[in-house]
Design a protein around this motif. Structure first.
Motif, PDB file in Angstrom:
ATOM      1  N   ALA A   1       0.608  -1.151  -0.082  1.00 50.60           N
ATOM      2  CA  ALA A   1      -0.054  -0.087  -0.053  1.00 50.60           C
ATOM      3  C   ALA A   1       1.011   1.202  -0.074  1.00 50.60           C
ATOM      4  CB  ALA A   1      -0.781  -0.180   1.159  1.00 50.60           C
ATOM      5  N   ARG A   2       2.003   1.279   0.651  1.00 49.21           N
ATOM      6  CA  ARG A   2       3.043   2.445   0.630  1.00 49.21           C
ATOM      7  C   ARG A   2       3.412   2.553  -0.739  1.00 49.21           C
ATOM      8  NH1 ARG A   2       6.192   1.854   6.404  1.00 49.21           N
ATOM      9  NH2 ARG A   2       4.707   2.446   7.770  1.00 49.21           N
ATOM     10  N   LEU A   3       3.608   1.424  -1.440  1.00 49.89           N
ATOM     11  CA  LEU A   3       3.923   1.544  -2.968  1.00 49.89           C
ATOM     12  C   LEU A   3       3.098   1.841  -3.947  1.00 49.89           C
ATOM     13  CD1 LEU A   3       6.306  -1.456  -2.830  1.00 49.89           C
ATOM     14  CD2 LEU A   3       7.082   0.947  -2.400  1.00 49.89           C
ATOM     15  N   GLY A   4       1.707   2.193  -3.465  1.00 50.28           N
ATOM     16  CA  GLY A   4       0.696   2.574  -4.431  1.00 50.28           C
ATOM     17  C   GLY A   4      -0.406   1.735  -4.622  1.00 50.28           C
ATOM     18  N   LEU A   5      -0.303   0.242  -4.014  1.00 48.65           N
ATOM     19  CA  LEU A   5      -1.343  -0.476  -4.202  1.00 48.65           C
ATOM     20  C   LEU A   5      -2.543  -0.675  -3.551  1.00 48.65           C
ATOM     21  CD1 LEU A   5      -0.957  -4.451  -5.183  1.00 48.65           C
ATOM     22  CD2 LEU A   5      -2.287  -3.994  -3.264  1.00 48.65           C
ATOM     23  N   PHE A   6      -3.615  -0.720  -4.264  1.00 44.55           N
ATOM     24  CA  PHE A   6      -4.899  -0.895  -3.248  1.00 44.55           C
ATOM     25  C   PHE A   6      -5.813  -2.119  -3.550  1.00 44.55           C
ATOM     26  CE2 PHE A   6      -9.242   0.188  -2.577  1.00 44.55           C
ATOM     27  CZ  PHE A   6      -9.222   1.227  -1.550  1.00 44.55           C
ATOM     28  N   PHE A   7      -6.169  -2.622  -2.744  1.00 43.41           N
ATOM     29  CA  PHE A   7      -6.949  -4.019  -2.836  1.00 43.41           C
ATOM     30  C   PHE A   7      -8.471  -3.722  -2.536  1.00 43.41           C
ATOM     31  CE2 PHE A   7      -8.283  -8.056  -1.034  1.00 43.41           C
ATOM     32  CZ  PHE A   7      -8.399  -8.791  -1.961  1.00 43.41           C
ATOM     33  N   LEU A   8      -9.187  -4.224  -3.383  1.00 40.72           N
ATOM     34  CA  LEU A   8     -10.595  -4.010  -3.114  1.00 40.72           C
ATOM     35  C   LEU A   8     -11.312  -5.355  -3.101  1.00 40.72           C
ATOM     36  CD1 LEU A   8     -13.124  -2.107  -3.168  1.00 40.72           C
ATOM     37  CD2 LEU A   8     -13.166  -2.378  -5.669  1.00 40.72           C
ATOM     38  N   PRO A   9     -11.387  -5.872  -1.934  1.00 50.09           N
ATOM     39  CA  PRO A   9     -12.110  -7.354  -1.802  1.00 50.09           C
ATOM     40  C   PRO A   9     -13.469  -7.328  -2.218  1.00 50.09           C
ATOM     41  CG  PRO A   9     -11.938  -6.187   0.231  1.00 50.09           C
ATOM     42  CD  PRO A   9     -11.356  -5.237  -0.506  1.00 50.09           C
ATOM     43  N   GLU A  10     -13.720  -8.689  -2.123  1.00 56.56           N
ATOM     44  CA  GLU A  10     -15.417  -8.735  -2.818  1.00 56.56           C
ATOM     45  C   GLU A  10     -16.348  -8.068  -1.843  1.00 56.56           C
ATOM     46  OE1 GLU A  10     -18.421 -12.542  -3.158  1.00 56.56           O
ATOM     47  OE2 GLU A  10     -16.164 -13.067  -3.270  1.00 56.56           O
ATOM     48  N   ARG A  11     -16.058  -8.114  -0.524  1.00 51.42           N
ATOM     49  CA  ARG A  11     -17.086  -7.289   0.315  1.00 51.42           C
ATOM     50  C   ARG A  11     -16.222  -6.888   1.644  1.00 51.42           C
ATOM     51  NH1 ARG A  11     -17.957 -13.096   0.528  1.00 51.42           N
ATOM     52  NH2 ARG A  11     -19.964 -12.700  -0.808  1.00 51.42           N
ATOM     53  N   TRP A  12     -17.004  -6.089   2.256  1.00 49.76           N
ATOM     54  CA  TRP A  12     -16.581  -5.319   3.442  1.00 49.76           C
ATOM     55  C   TRP A  12     -15.399  -4.740   3.614  1.00 49.76           C
ATOM     56  CZ3 TRP A  12     -20.848  -4.000   5.618  1.00 49.76           C
ATOM     57  CH2 TRP A  12     -21.622  -4.618   5.650  1.00 49.76           C
ATOM     58  N   LEU A  13     -14.903  -3.852   2.724  1.00 49.14           N
ATOM     59  CA  LEU A  13     -13.840  -3.108   2.877  1.00 49.14           C
ATOM     60  C   LEU A  13     -14.072  -1.855   3.683  1.00 49.14           C
ATOM     61  CD1 LEU A  13     -10.818  -2.086   1.572  1.00 49.14           C
ATOM     62  CD2 LEU A  13     -12.464  -0.514   0.021  1.00 49.14           C
ATOM     63  N   LEU A  14     -15.343  -1.571   4.159  1.00 47.22           N
ATOM     64  CA  LEU A  14     -15.658  -0.274   4.997  1.00 47.22           C
ATOM     65  C   LEU A  14     -15.787  -0.813   6.301  1.00 47.22           C
ATOM     66  CD1 LEU A  14     -18.407   1.112   2.603  1.00 47.22           C
ATOM     67  CD2 LEU A  14     -15.993   1.838   2.746  1.00 47.22           C
ATOM     68  N   HIS A  15     -15.579   0.129   7.260  1.00 49.80           N
ATOM     69  CA  HIS A  15     -15.615  -0.485   8.638  1.00 49.80           C
ATOM     70  C   HIS A  15     -17.303  -0.015   8.868  1.00 49.80           C
ATOM     71  CE1 HIS A  15     -15.332  -0.088  12.982  1.00 49.80           C
ATOM     72  NE2 HIS A  15     -14.389  -0.526  12.908  1.00 49.80           N
TER      73      HIS A  15
ATOM     74  N   ARG B   1     -20.024   1.295  -4.827  1.00 44.44           N
ATOM     75  CA  ARG B   1     -19.815   2.402  -5.043  1.00 44.44           C
ATOM     76  C   ARG B   1     -18.891   3.337  -4.206  1.00 44.44           C
ATOM     77  NH1 ARG B   1     -25.613   4.299  -5.978  1.00 44.44           N
ATOM     78  NH2 ARG B   1     -24.789   6.235  -5.886  1.00 44.44           N
ATOM     79  N   MET B   2     -19.146   3.158  -3.047  1.00 41.62           N
ATOM     80  CA  MET B   2     -18.547   3.936  -1.787  1.00 41.62           C
ATOM     81  C   MET B   2     -17.176   3.410  -1.774  1.00 41.62           C
ATOM     82  SD  MET B   2     -19.010   6.299   0.333  1.00 41.62           S
ATOM     83  CE  MET B   2     -20.645   6.385   0.309  1.00 41.62           C
ATOM     84  N   GLU B   3     -16.903   1.904  -1.990  1.00 40.03           N
ATOM     85  CA  GLU B   3     -15.621   1.375  -1.878  1.00 40.03           C
ATOM     86  C   GLU B   3     -14.717   1.878  -2.996  1.00 40.03           C
ATOM     87  OE1 GLU B   3     -17.071  -2.716   0.393  1.00 40.03           O
ATOM     88  OE2 GLU B   3     -16.785  -2.689  -1.988  1.00 40.03           O
ATOM     89  N   VAL B   4     -15.350   1.885  -4.292  1.00 41.57           N
ATOM     90  CA  VAL B   4     -14.552   2.250  -5.471  1.00 41.57           C
ATOM     91  C   VAL B   4     -14.466   3.973  -5.442  1.00 41.57           C
ATOM     92  CG1 VAL B   4     -14.579   2.642  -8.087  1.00 41.57           C
ATOM     93  CG2 VAL B   4     -15.585   0.452  -6.826  1.00 41.57           C
ATOM     94  N   GLY B   5     -15.307   4.521  -4.812  1.00 43.02           N
ATOM     95  CA  GLY B   5     -14.940   5.996  -4.487  1.00 43.02           C
ATOM     96  C   GLY B   5     -13.681   6.367  -3.574  1.00 43.02           C
ATOM     97  N   LEU B   6     -13.502   5.314  -2.581  1.00 42.70           N
ATOM     98  CA  LEU B   6     -12.251   5.574  -1.939  1.00 42.70           C
ATOM     99  C   LEU B   6     -11.123   5.233  -2.697  1.00 42.70           C
ATOM    100  CD1 LEU B   6     -13.546   3.803   1.325  1.00 42.70           C
ATOM    101  CD2 LEU B   6     -13.002   6.215   1.198  1.00 42.70           C
ATOM    102  N   ALA B   7     -11.093   4.067  -3.455  1.00 37.75           N
ATOM    103  CA  ALA B   7      -9.977   4.045  -4.356  1.00 37.75           C
ATOM    104  C   ALA B   7      -9.772   4.946  -5.372  1.00 37.75           C
ATOM    105  CB  ALA B   7     -10.359   2.638  -5.024  1.00 37.75           C
ATOM    106  N   LEU B   8     -10.712   5.726  -5.648  1.00 34.25           N
ATOM    107  CA  LEU B   8     -10.533   6.713  -6.777  1.00 34.25           C
ATOM    108  C   LEU B   8      -9.949   8.041  -5.804  1.00 34.25           C
ATOM    109  CD1 LEU B   8     -13.805   7.537  -8.842  1.00 34.25           C
ATOM    110  CD2 LEU B   8     -11.502   7.219  -9.549  1.00 34.25           C
ATOM    111  N   ALA B   9     -10.141   8.199  -4.611  1.00 32.70           N
ATOM    112  CA  ALA B   9      -9.566   9.298  -3.604  1.00 32.70           C
ATOM    113  C   ALA B   9      -8.323   9.027  -3.621  1.00 32.70           C
ATOM    114  CB  ALA B   9     -10.553   9.578  -2.662  1.00 32.70           C
ATOM    115  N   ARG B  10      -7.841   7.695  -3.184  1.00 33.83           N
ATOM    116  CA  ARG B  10      -6.371   7.242  -2.916  1.00 33.83           C
ATOM    117  C   ARG B  10      -5.660   7.399  -4.088  1.00 33.83           C
ATOM    118  NH1 ARG B  10      -2.194   5.370  -2.471  1.00 33.83           N
ATOM    119  NH2 ARG B  10      -1.320   3.678  -1.093  1.00 33.83           N
ATOM    120  N   ARG B  11      -6.188   7.341  -5.522  1.00 36.05           N
ATOM    121  CA  ARG B  11      -5.319   7.514  -6.577  1.00 36.05           C
ATOM    122  C   ARG B  11      -4.241   6.566  -6.712  1.00 36.05           C
ATOM    123  NH1 ARG B  11      -7.711   9.536 -11.122  1.00 36.05           N
ATOM    124  NH2 ARG B  11      -8.750  11.406 -10.634  1.00 36.05           N
ATOM    125  N   PRO B  12      -4.480   5.285  -6.496  1.00 35.86           N
ATOM    126  CA  PRO B  12      -3.255   4.102  -6.588  1.00 35.86           C
ATOM    127  C   PRO B  12      -2.570   4.005  -7.753  1.00 35.86           C
ATOM    128  CG  PRO B  12      -5.530   3.034  -6.657  1.00 35.86           C
ATOM    129  CD  PRO B  12      -5.593   4.711  -6.805  1.00 35.86           C
TER     130      PRO B  12
END
Length: 276
Positions: free
Chosen positions: A134-148, A196-207
């Motif tokens: 993640a520090r090197l710019g990788l973002f993992f989007l699992p099948e479910r429950w990325l959000l707290h 959509r919320m999870e992908v939005g976090l990925a967009l904001a992260r700019r991995p």
């Protein structure tokens, strides 16, 4: 198959106890233990054999499962680098249980193979960790429950904005139409809204690299169209994206390259038009 070291220790302990018991019994009746050494050795050998067979019976499936992970992993990781590149969306298709999720979990450091390496940004990583990648710019989007579940959607973006550009979070919220969802918690969202919320976090992260496991699973077509736009925007910004799933229409619509995984091997099908 070689038993686990803790079972070897158990076998050695049992054999030692039997040896001590035989010597004690022989001394109690006035018989020299060395007089019947072949029988003693046979008893110990039988004990060791039974213990090994018991280990094989109780632990055969997990060990075979781990070996299967290793075999699949090496083939997949050897095949992916030529087609995975910045600014490109790669779709990995395949039947249920063929190893797509296993591939992503190993690539992001959540699952360790028995052998093989992960290559990320030209660096060979024998035992990668998700925080390290993640520090090197990788973002993992699992099948479910990325959000707290106990944190509102707005606070998810607020936490991300502490380390990344707040303007990117605002743009992601607008693109994925999340304005009306920010005051809710993840448990109050539908499957499509949560994705959509999870992908939005990925967009904001700019991995620099996004691994998305079945992002189109169980969502409405309108949600799928928004996700496709988000993935294309990330790719145009230079992100290397890998998506998996069974939703062929959505995956072919967003992909630049399509892979098919079957029987432990990954085949490059080419562009979506060629894959059809």
């Amino acid at each position: 198959m070689i038993p686990h070291p803790k079972f070897l220790r158990r076998i050695l302990t049992n054999a030692t106890l039997i040896w001590a018991a035989v010597r004690f019994g022989a001394a109690a009746v006035g018989v020299r233990p060395d007089a019947d050494l072949p029988s003693i050795v046979a008893i110990i050998a039988l004990t060791v054999l039974l213990a090994v067979l018991d280990v094989r019976r109780r632990h055969e499936f997990p060990l075979l499962e781990n070996l299967g992970v290793s075999r699949v992993t090496v083939i997949l990781l050897a095949t992916l680098p030529p087609v995975l590149a910045e600014g490109r969306v790669t779709a990995v298709l395949g039947r249920n249980g063929c190893g797509k999720t296993t591939l992503l979990r190993i690539a992001c450091g959540l699952l360790r193979p028995d052998y093989g390496v992960v290559i990320y940004r030209n660096e060979r990583l024998l035992h990668p960790r998700l925080w390290q990648l993640a520090r090197l710019g990788l973002f993992f989007l699992p099948e479910r429950w990325l959000l707290h579940r106990g944190v509102s959607c707005a606070n998810h973006f607020r936490a991300l904005s502490w380390h990344y550009d707040e303007a990117e979070a605002g743009a992601a919220v607008k693109m994925l139409q999340l304005e009306d969802l920010l005051d809710r918690k993840p448990g109050q969202l539908s499957g499509g809204e949560r994705r959509r919320m999870e992908v939005g976090l990925a967009l904001a992260r700019r991995p620099r690299c996004l691994l998305a496991d079945e992002p189109f699973l169980g969502i409405m077509p309108s949600d799928g169209e928004l996700l496709q736009r988000a993935f294309r925007q990330l790719a145009e910004a230079g992100c290397a994206i890998v998506v998996t799933g069974h939703e062929v229409r959505d995956l072919l619509s967003v992909a630049d390259v399509v892979l098919w995984h079957t029987a432990g091997a990954t085949h490059v099908l080419g562009s979506p038009d060629q894959a059809r």
